[in-house]
Design a protein around this motif. Structure first.
Motif, PDB file in Angstrom:
ATOM      1  N   SER A 120      16.690 -10.312  -7.262  1.00  0.00           N
ATOM      2  CA  SER A 120      16.757  -9.166  -8.484  1.00  0.00           C
ATOM      3  C   SER A 120      15.844 -10.158  -9.610  1.00  0.00           C
ATOM      4  O   SER A 120      15.232  -9.157 -10.508  1.00  0.00           O
ATOM      5  N   GLN A 121      15.938 -10.913 -10.865  1.00  0.00           N
ATOM      6  CA  GLN A 121      16.121 -11.862 -11.358  1.00  0.00           C
ATOM      7  C   GLN A 121      14.308 -11.761 -11.531  1.00  0.00           C
ATOM      8  O   GLN A 121      13.668 -12.321 -12.237  1.00  0.00           O
ATOM      9  N   THR A 122      14.017 -12.361 -10.238  1.00  0.00           N
ATOM     10  CA  THR A 122      12.198 -12.564 -10.342  1.00  0.00           C
ATOM     11  C   THR A 122      11.802 -11.528  -9.529  1.00  0.00           C
ATOM     12  O   THR A 122      10.489 -11.621  -9.486  1.00  0.00           O
ATOM     13  N   SER A 123      12.055 -10.818  -8.856  1.00  0.00           N
ATOM     14  CA  SER A 123      11.301  -9.542  -8.326  1.00  0.00           C
ATOM     15  C   SER A 123      11.006  -9.979  -6.934  1.00  0.00           C
ATOM     16  O   SER A 123       9.874  -9.260  -6.771  1.00  0.00           O
ATOM     17  N   GLN A 181       8.814   1.132  -4.261  1.00  0.00           N
ATOM     18  CA  GLN A 181      11.027   2.185  -4.781  1.00  0.00           C
ATOM     19  C   GLN A 181      12.029   1.712  -4.326  1.00  0.00           C
ATOM     20  O   GLN A 181      13.038   1.242  -4.620  1.00  0.00           O
ATOM     21  N   ARG A 182      11.873   1.105  -2.802  1.00  0.00           N
ATOM     22  CA  ARG A 182      13.440   0.123  -2.439  1.00  0.00           C
ATOM     23  C   ARG A 182      13.172  -0.947  -1.419  1.00  0.00           C
ATOM     24  O   ARG A 182      12.158  -0.837  -0.872  1.00  0.00           O
ATOM     25  N   TYR A 183      14.324  -1.029  -1.204  1.00  0.00           N
ATOM     26  CA  TYR A 183      14.385  -1.950   0.328  1.00  0.00           C
ATOM     27  C   TYR A 183      15.765  -1.759   0.976  1.00  0.00           C
ATOM     28  O   TYR A 183      16.232  -1.719   0.273  1.00  0.00           O
ATOM     29  N   GLU A 184      15.823  -2.201   2.010  1.00  0.00           N
ATOM     30  CA  GLU A 184      16.693  -2.443   3.101  1.00  0.00           C
ATOM     31  C   GLU A 184      16.386  -3.992   4.352  1.00  0.00           C
ATOM     32  O   GLU A 184      15.263  -4.160   4.483  1.00  0.00           O
ATOM     33  N   ALA A 199      17.842 -12.210  14.496  1.00  0.00           N
ATOM     34  CA  ALA A 199      15.575 -11.587  14.147  1.00  0.00           C
ATOM     35  C   ALA A 199      16.916 -10.619  12.766  1.00  0.00           C
ATOM     36  O   ALA A 199      17.723 -10.244  12.750  1.00  0.00           O
ATOM     37  N   GLN A 200      15.543 -10.763  12.088  1.00  0.00           N
ATOM     38  CA  GLN A 200      16.216  -9.690  10.512  1.00  0.00           C
ATOM     39  C   GLN A 200      14.747  -9.070  10.303  1.00  0.00           C
ATOM     40  O   GLN A 200      14.100  -9.404  10.307  1.00  0.00           O
ATOM     41  N   THR A 201      15.098  -7.569   9.970  1.00  0.00           N
ATOM     42  CA  THR A 201      14.465  -7.064   9.266  1.00  0.00           C
ATOM     43  C   THR A 201      13.820  -6.723   8.129  1.00  0.00           C
ATOM     44  O   THR A 201      15.050  -5.979   7.652  1.00  0.00           O
ATOM     45  N   LEU A 202      13.716  -7.090   7.414  1.00  0.00           N
ATOM     46  CA  LEU A 202      12.906  -6.404   5.898  1.00  0.00           C
ATOM     47  C   LEU A 202      12.115  -4.714   5.572  1.00  0.00           C
ATOM     48  O   LEU A 202      10.479  -4.768   6.148  1.00  0.00           O
ATOM     49  N   ILE A 203      12.039  -3.823   5.068  1.00  0.00           N
ATOM     50  CA  ILE A 203      11.750  -3.061   4.990  1.00  0.00           C
ATOM     51  C   ILE A 203      11.540  -2.665   3.476  1.00  0.00           C
ATOM     52  O   ILE A 203      12.397  -2.247   2.961  1.00  0.00           O
ATOM     53  N   ILE A 204       9.917  -2.706   3.219  1.00  0.00           N
ATOM     54  CA  ILE A 204       9.981  -2.522   1.394  1.00  0.00           C
ATOM     55  C   ILE A 204       9.441  -0.673   1.741  1.00  0.00           C
ATOM     56  O   ILE A 204       8.292  -0.718   2.651  1.00  0.00           O
ATOM     57  N   TYR A 205       9.999   0.267   0.926  1.00  0.00           N
ATOM     58  CA  TYR A 205       9.428   1.320   1.086  1.00  0.00           C
ATOM     59  C   TYR A 205       8.814   1.672  -0.685  1.00  0.00           C
ATOM     60  O   TYR A 205       8.721   1.341  -1.570  1.00  0.00           O
ATOM     61  N   LEU A 206       7.252   2.036  -1.084  1.00  0.00           N
ATOM     62  CA  LEU A 206       6.394   2.210  -1.182  1.00  0.00           C
ATOM     63  C   LEU A 206       5.932   3.420  -1.497  1.00  0.00           C
ATOM     64  O   LEU A 206       6.677   4.749  -0.256  1.00  0.00           O
ATOM     65  N   GLN A 237       4.421  12.733  -2.924  1.00  0.00           N
ATOM     66  CA  GLN A 237       5.743  12.603  -2.383  1.00  0.00           C
ATOM     67  C   GLN A 237       5.345  12.496  -0.940  1.00  0.00           C
ATOM     68  O   GLN A 237       5.163  12.784   0.436  1.00  0.00           O
ATOM     69  N   ILE A 238       4.596  11.109  -1.004  1.00  0.00           N
ATOM     70  CA  ILE A 238       4.040  10.340   0.439  1.00  0.00           C
ATOM     71  C   ILE A 238       5.221   9.296   0.081  1.00  0.00           C
ATOM     72  O   ILE A 238       5.417   8.098  -0.378  1.00  0.00           O
ATOM     73  N   GLU A 239       5.897   8.451   1.711  1.00  0.00           N
ATOM     74  CA  GLU A 239       6.491   7.415   1.291  1.00  0.00           C
ATOM     75  C   GLU A 239       5.472   6.669   3.234  1.00  0.00           C
ATOM     76  O   GLU A 239       5.200   6.756   3.444  1.00  0.00           O
ATOM     77  N   LEU A 240       5.294   5.353   2.273  1.00  0.00           N
ATOM     78  CA  LEU A 240       5.158   4.340   3.130  1.00  0.00           C
ATOM     79  C   LEU A 240       6.366   3.481   3.426  1.00  0.00           C
ATOM     80  O   LEU A 240       6.837   2.851   2.267  1.00  0.00           O
ATOM     81  N   ALA A 241       6.449   2.988   4.239  1.00  0.00           N
ATOM     82  CA  ALA A 241       7.775   2.367   4.795  1.00  0.00           C
ATOM     83  C   ALA A 241       7.205   0.698   5.490  1.00  0.00           C
ATOM     84  O   ALA A 241       6.356   0.975   6.404  1.00  0.00           O
ATOM     85  N   LEU A 242       7.193  -0.615   4.981  1.00  0.00           N
ATOM     86  CA  LEU A 242       6.479  -1.655   5.459  1.00  0.00           C
ATOM     87  C   LEU A 242       7.908  -2.338   6.018  1.00  0.00           C
ATOM     88  O   LEU A 242       8.537  -2.869   5.513  1.00  0.00           O
ATOM     89  N   SER A 243       7.121  -2.780   7.333  1.00  0.00           N
ATOM     90  CA  SER A 243       8.311  -3.748   8.040  1.00  0.00           C
ATOM     91  C   SER A 243       7.763  -5.007   8.693  1.00  0.00           C
ATOM     92  O   SER A 243       6.476  -5.137   8.645  1.00  0.00           O
ATOM     93  N   TYR A 244       8.601  -5.723   8.190  1.00  0.00           N
ATOM     94  CA  TYR A 244       7.878  -7.057   8.550  1.00  0.00           C
ATOM     95  C   TYR A 244      10.220  -7.914   9.157  1.00  0.00           C
ATOM     96  O   TYR A 244      10.779  -7.727   8.481  1.00  0.00           O
TER      97      TYR A 244
END
Length: 731
Positions: A9-12, A107-110, A131-138, A144-151
């Motif tokens: 969070s300090q360096t985003s 916006q957020r991540y999970e 395995a782990q998956t990062l989902i970043i939401y734009l 009012q459109i969301e993009l979910a980027l999965s890694y």
């Protein structure tokens, strides 16, 4: 649980890393998701490569007090059009008024502690491997459109799995006109780009070139991945097969795709892969979502062999149906080049007898077994056994083979229909065609409309009935033409949605069949490699990679395909000479060695062989049975390229590097070459190896650095086979 994904969070910053690879992103200005690094694992990251930005004339900036922060030269993770980035976008959305402006903010991540499943698409399978998956939401707050980027990252693989999902959270319909699965921005550093091109009977031809300013683009608009430009792109600088950095990407998808590389005025590079934007759009009503196929990003610091190894292991562990991962595939004889369409009960029974005598494990009845099928112009769709050719049907032949402990396979081309068939008379609306034009024939056949669930059910039931009633253990699934009229007569969706809907229909068919019949071996074929891609591999564990069985052409085809696909995914057959595709005559030893470098089979008349030829084939089959586990489940390495020399060489080793098989092909004889010399790396340098033929002993370091001298006999198209076995652990 071991954490492979970190957010600071300090360096985003987001960091994905395991023991082999790191992938790093940063959120800047609390808005933009920026790419920072993809490559060899870093112990830590402190922005050492963050560029010093400067204001540029003509560069648009959202903050007039920070003119140096312009989208024109930011390395985006998912670039969007019309916000100051004039390079190729990765997503484009059209609103009702035809406006195509969107502005997405972080916006957020999970973080999810597993690989994600995709309902309708093939995907990287979740396994016991961590395995782990990062989902970043734009999010675009206005649209009012969301993009979910999965890694997704796996514990032991240098492959990153990427995909994108669009969620329409507005109260208005929108049209998605472009969506790539992955986009990576990096710097130009004199890299070369590697792709493949090809055609029917000449698949996977290597193409490596310098990167010029502008946009380089390949792909397919054929409705299938196609042999012309398969979904693969790699960047390298001074990399060889054995050393150097390679970054590569591919797509788990079987339809129209697009692969782009752009070098801009600031010497930035943008790599992109995904759906072909020229043949794709998708209507998203309020609350609807659209999921892109998954892209695979592989990095290696061990050259192109290392990159291939990454893909090979990943496909085996996370793509190929698990039941087939370590299962030995049957050694088969196919009827095609023996009989073509002139199959009948007597010939197939003779083929079964000969197969039993020689040691084959499966007999495949190829095209010509159904409904007066005597040429390529008739009968597709009328899948009724031809009782003139098979008066008692096919089931007695299957039972006859089983008594001899031989499996039985059957050929289908279920996606197509011939004119003047009962099927087309009963269901003319099932044909893929425009409402305004007569559909074009390709190979004297039409394409069935796989967007129609009734057509899907017809194909599922047809193949299921054959498996259930005949008890076959193998299905060869062929597809011999591409789309020319991509439209449905029955459905109201837009034409630009058709190609993707067709592939979704195909995936539904294959998923149901392979789930219902997990022990039936389905082999993918499209006139050979016309639909050879990772998406098909998710359902069908192996592919007939080319209709061309010529002993010279196959060297390039198999060498090129190995950049992406493991040996267990390829099939190759020993055919007769003169070769039916090239009329070239090449020795049995060379043809046998090439077929033995795959899931091996034969494609010739074995019913009237001389005693000597029978003995040669029997010995070959027995030798292959002893070696096939090493060949199909071991490690594969390319040694000499047929694209740049008169030679081709590759090697198979077991996981512990205790055994190795090396094949060296020399094509044209040159009188000035007194002997051949092949260097054999990848063995353990501090160990001794015995050549099981000559019984000579060599050190691993000697073979890697000095090489092994071989006889250069006076003939064209010769092959040397070297079998090495470790005899001491250390010198």
């Amino acid at each position: 649980m071991k954490n492979m994904i970190h957010y600071c969070s300090q360096t985003s910053t987001f960091s994905l890393h395991n023991c082999k690879v790191s992938y790093i992103m940063e959120v800047i200005e609390e808005t933009y998701l920026i790419h920072r690094y993809w490559g060899k694992r870093l112990s830590s990251y402190h922005f050492s490569n963050r560029p010093i930005l400067k204001k540029r004339t003509f560069a648009a900036a959202p903050d007039n007090e920070k003119l140096e922060v312009s989208p024109e030269f930011l390395p985006f993770e998912l670039p969007v059009a019309h916000q100051g980035d004039f390079r190729n976008p990765a997503v484009q959305i059209e609103h009702k008024n035809s406006e195509r402006i969107t502005r997405f903010h972080y916006q957020r991540y999970e973080i999810i502690n597993k690989a994600i499943d995709l309902d309708d698409l093939p995907h990287a399978r979740d396994t016991e491997e961590l395995a782990q998956t990062l989902i970043i939401y734009l999010f675009d707050p206005i649209a009012q459109i969301e993009l979910a980027l999965s890694y997704t990252i796996f514990e032991n693989s240098p492959v990153i799995v990427r995909s994108t999902k669009v969620n329409n959270q507005s109260e208005k319909s929108i049209k998605l006109t472009k969506l790539f699965s992955a986009s990576v921005d990096t710097s130009y550093d004199d890299q070369l780009v590697t792709t493949f091109y090809g055609t029917h009977q000449k698949e996977y031809q290597l193409n490596r070139s310098a990167i010029q300013h502008g946009l380089f683009k390949i792909g397919s608009s054929r409705g299938a991945s196609g042999p012309q430009y398969p979904p693969y792109l790699a960047l390298s600088k001074e990399a060889t097969e054995n050393k150097g950095d390679v970054h590569a990407m591919t797509l788990i998808y079987s339809g129209n795709h697009e692969v782009l590389l752009e070098r801009d005025q600031y010497n930035h590079l943008r790599l992109q892969i995904g759906l072909n934007s020229e043949t794709f759009s998708w209507q998203l009503n309020p609350g609807d979502s659209f999921q892109s196929p998954q892209a695979l990003l592989s990095h290696s610091d061990q050259g192109f062999n290392g990159c291939s190894q990454s893909f090979h292991h990943f496909f085996a562990d996370h793509l190929i149906p698990p039941i087939w991962k370590n299962q030995v595939r049957p050694l088969l004889i196919n009827s095609w080049e023996m009989t073509y369409y002139d199959v009948n009960e007597t010939l197939i029974k003779q083929l079964i007898d000969a197969a039993d005598e020689l040691g084959f494990e499966t007999v495949v009845l190829d095209d010509g077994w159904y409904s007066q099928r005597n040429s390529s112009k008739t009968s597709l769709g009328d899948w009724v056994i031809d009782h003139e050719k098979f008066p008692k049907g096919i089931q007695p032949l299957v039972a006859y083979a089983k008594k001899k402990n031989i499996g039985f396979g059957l050929w289908f081309e279920p996606e197509m229909v011939s004119p003047e068939t009962t099927l087309i008379q009963q269901h003319p609306e099932w044909v893929m065609r425009s409402s305004n034009y007569q559909p074009l024939l390709g190979r004297s056949q039409y394409v069935l409309d796989l967007t129609n669930r009734e057509v899907q059910r017809f194909i599922i039931d047809t193949v299921s009935q054959a498996i259930d009633t005949l008890d076959v253990s193998y299905i060869k699934w062929d597809m011999n033409r591409h789309m020319t009229d991509p439209f449905s007569q029955l459905h109201s969706f837009e034409a630009s949605e058709y190609s993707h809907r067709y592939i979704l229909g195909l995936y539904r068919i294959m998923n149901e069949l392979t789930t219902t019949y997990p022990n039936v071996l389905f082999e993918n074929c499209s006139s050979g490699g016309g639909r050879l891609d990772p998406g098909m591999l998710y359902y069908f564990p192996q592919t007939w990679i080319s209709d061309n069985t010529d002993g010279k052409d196959r060297q390039q085809i198999q060498y090129g395909a190995s950049y992406l696909f493991p040996i267990s995914a390829m099939t190759g057959h020993v055919s007769d000479v003169p070769n039916h595709q090239t009329n070239r005559t090449i020795s049995f030893e060379t043809r046998a060695a090439l077929a033995s470098s795959t899931n091996m089979g034969y494609e010739m008349n074995i019913t009237d062989l001389s005693p000597k030829k029978k003995e040669i084939i029997r010995d070959h089959l027995q030798e292959y049975k002893e070696e096939r586990k090493l060949i199909t489940q071991g490690n594969f390495y390319r040694l000499l390229s047929p694209f740049s020399s008169n030679y081709c060489a590759w090697m198979f080793t077991d996981k512990g590097m205790e055994q190795a098989i090396v094949y060296v092909f020399r094509n044209q004889y040159e009188v000035y070459e007194l002997s051949l010399l092949i260097k054999i790396p990848f063995l353990k340098e501090d160990c001794l190896y015995k050549d099981s033929v000559t019984e000579q002993v060599y050190s691993g370091s000697e073979l890697a650095n000095c090489g092994l001298a071989l006889e250069n006999s006076k003939d064209d198209f010769i092959v040397h086979k070297i079998k090495l076995v470790q005899i001491e652990k250390e010198l």
